[in-house]
Design a protein around this motif. Structure first.
Motif, PDB file in Angstrom:
ATOM      1  N   GLY A  27       0.858  -1.177   0.000  1.00 36.70           N
ATOM      2  CA  GLY A  27       0.000   0.000   0.000  1.00 36.70           C
ATOM      3  C   GLY A  27       0.893   1.225   0.000  1.00 36.70           C
ATOM      4  O   GLY A  27       2.111   1.131  -0.087  1.00 36.70           O
ATOM      5  N   GLU A  28       0.280   2.407   0.122  1.00 42.04           N
ATOM      6  CA  GLU A  28       1.082   3.620   0.079  1.00 42.04           C
ATOM      7  C   GLU A  28       0.625   4.597   1.152  1.00 42.04           C
ATOM      8  O   GLU A  28      -0.550   4.709   1.440  1.00 42.04           O
ATOM      9  N   GLY A  29       1.597   5.306   1.751  1.00 45.20           N
ATOM     10  CA  GLY A  29       1.335   6.416   2.658  1.00 45.20           C
ATOM     11  C   GLY A  29       2.181   7.583   2.216  1.00 45.20           C
ATOM     12  O   GLY A  29       3.319   7.733   2.647  1.00 45.20           O
ATOM     13  N   ASP A  38      -6.575   6.029   1.694  1.00 43.62           N
ATOM     14  CA  ASP A  38      -6.072   4.819   1.035  1.00 43.62           C
ATOM     15  C   ASP A  38      -5.954   3.722   2.086  1.00 43.62           C
ATOM     16  O   ASP A  38      -4.887   3.498   2.665  1.00 43.62           O
ATOM     17  N   LEU A  39      -7.053   3.036   2.352  1.00 44.75           N
ATOM     18  CA  LEU A  39      -7.130   2.065   3.436  1.00 44.75           C
ATOM     19  C   LEU A  39      -6.762   0.665   2.966  1.00 44.75           C
ATOM     20  O   LEU A  39      -6.713   0.380   1.770  1.00 44.75           O
ATOM     21  N   GLN A  40      -6.531  -0.213   3.939  1.00 45.66           N
ATOM     22  CA  GLN A  40      -6.296  -1.618   3.622  1.00 45.66           C
ATOM     23  C   GLN A  40      -7.597  -2.270   3.149  1.00 45.66           C
ATOM     24  O   GLN A  40      -8.653  -2.067   3.761  1.00 45.66           O
ATOM     25  N   LEU A  45      -3.613  -7.250   5.901  1.00 40.69           N
ATOM     26  CA  LEU A  45      -2.857  -6.829   7.077  1.00 40.69           C
ATOM     27  C   LEU A  45      -1.567  -6.165   6.619  1.00 40.69           C
ATOM     28  O   LEU A  45      -0.852  -6.716   5.778  1.00 40.69           O
ATOM     29  N   GLU A  46      -1.270  -4.988   7.157  1.00 41.91           N
ATOM     30  CA  GLU A  46      -0.044  -4.282   6.795  1.00 41.91           C
ATOM     31  C   GLU A  46       0.736  -3.902   8.040  1.00 41.91           C
ATOM     32  O   GLU A  46       0.173  -3.516   9.060  1.00 41.91           O
ATOM     33  N   PHE A  47       2.057  -4.024   7.943  1.00 47.44           N
ATOM     34  CA  PHE A  47       2.981  -3.572   8.979  1.00 47.44           C
ATOM     35  C   PHE A  47       3.516  -2.196   8.599  1.00 47.44           C
ATOM     36  O   PHE A  47       3.845  -1.947   7.438  1.00 47.44           O
TER      37      PHE A  47
END
Length: 304
Positions: A27-29, A38-40, A45-47
């Motif tokens: 994903g991106e932040g 921009d959610l999961q 699951l993201e770390f």
């Protein structure tokens, strides 16, 4: 075990290296401090590992490090929850020059989380596990399919130095085939600062965060973000004591299976303190937990 800045850095790098073997898709932040919509996706699951440095106050030295280790999970395509483990390291020495704060001494050591009981003539150094946070983000409209994306955010925190409940209104619009992201957060928080021997001190905060990020190459984005900050000495935005503005650039890189973002905010001059907070200002800037420079680095990747 005592945490130092080297141990904080090593701990962050170890987490990233240990979990890297399970990277699949990223994903991106794109922003340093602004939350986007921009959610999961559902079931993903993201770390994410964050490391922030607040550096330099009116004089002397002030280095406050905050590490936040996060797991994000998509309960649905529009509802994301997360948990954080927060740790810190502070090293301060003669970092106040306001005569009201220092009394007869020309300089003294202060700033959060330096306790009032600390001898101001000596340096202050402390580290440890700060506590934990929970987070929920609900996306009402999606900026990919709507002119304006709107979301709600809630984060309670329990910590050694403070407890906090923070709420945000998230706004986002995408332009030029989603290459340009314009985002803003309205942040409201009630805080309970903890000082040994002096009880708990109420505070509240109102922030307006705005920024833009443009993808100028397939994997690269860059932009700018600003913080218009307001501090209050009571709960529920009563008795304003500080007003400050921070501005700076951000840079974002997204590969197939990971992403990294770096950002810097600089405190402009012309900021003010008022009421009970006048001792926390000098050189046309605000202090306590604030600094001239704020840096943040974030790394993220999915775990499934």
């Amino acid at each position: 075990m005592k945490l130092t800045v080297n141990r904080l850095l090593a701990f962050s790098l170890l987490l990233v290296a240990t979990l890297h073997c399970s990277f699949a898709h990223a994903g991106e932040g794109a922003f340093g401090w602004i939350y986007t919509l921009d959610l999961q996706p559902k079931g993903k699951l993201e770390f994410e590992q964050r490391l922030q440095l607040n550096k330099q106050q009116a004089s002397g030295s002030y280095n406050a490090w905050l590490s936040r280790t996060e797991l994000e999970y998509g309960l649905s395509n529009d509802l994301q929850i997360a948990g954080y483990l927060n740790s810190y390291y502070v090293n301060a020495n003669q970092n106040y020059t306001n005569p009201e704060a220092c009394g007869d001494a020309p300089t003294c050591t202060g700033g959060q989380p330096v306790p009032e009981s600390h001898n101001p003539a000596t340096p202050y150094r402390k580290s440890g596990i700060e506590g934990g946070s929970l987070e929920a983000i609900y996306r009402i409209t999606n900026p990919v399919t709507s002119p304006v994306g709107v979301g709600l955010y809630l984060e309670p925190t329990l910590g050694r130095n403070k407890n906090e409940i923070e709420a945000r209104l998230l706004l986002q619009s995408n332009f030029i085939d989603d290459r340009l992201i314009v985002a803003g957060n309205v942040v409201v928080a009630n805080e309970q600062l903890k000082f040994v021997g002096n009880g708990n001190v109420p505070e509240s905060m109102l922030d307006f965060l705005v920024g833009a990020s443009y993808r100028f190459a397939p994997k690269w984005s860059a932009g700018v973000e600003a913080r218009f900050h307001n501090d209050y000495s009571s709960y529920n935005l009563q008795n304003q004591v500080q007003k400050a503005t921070f501005v700076g650039p951000n840079m974002h890189y997204a590969a197939k299976d990971w992403w990294i973002t770096g950002a810097w905010r600089y405190q402009l001059k012309g900021n003010t303190c008022m009421g009970d907070g006048t001792a926390e200002c000098s050189n046309a800037r605000v202090w306590d937990s604030h600094s001239v420079n704020e840096f943040i680095v974030k790394v993220g990747f999915p775990l499934n």
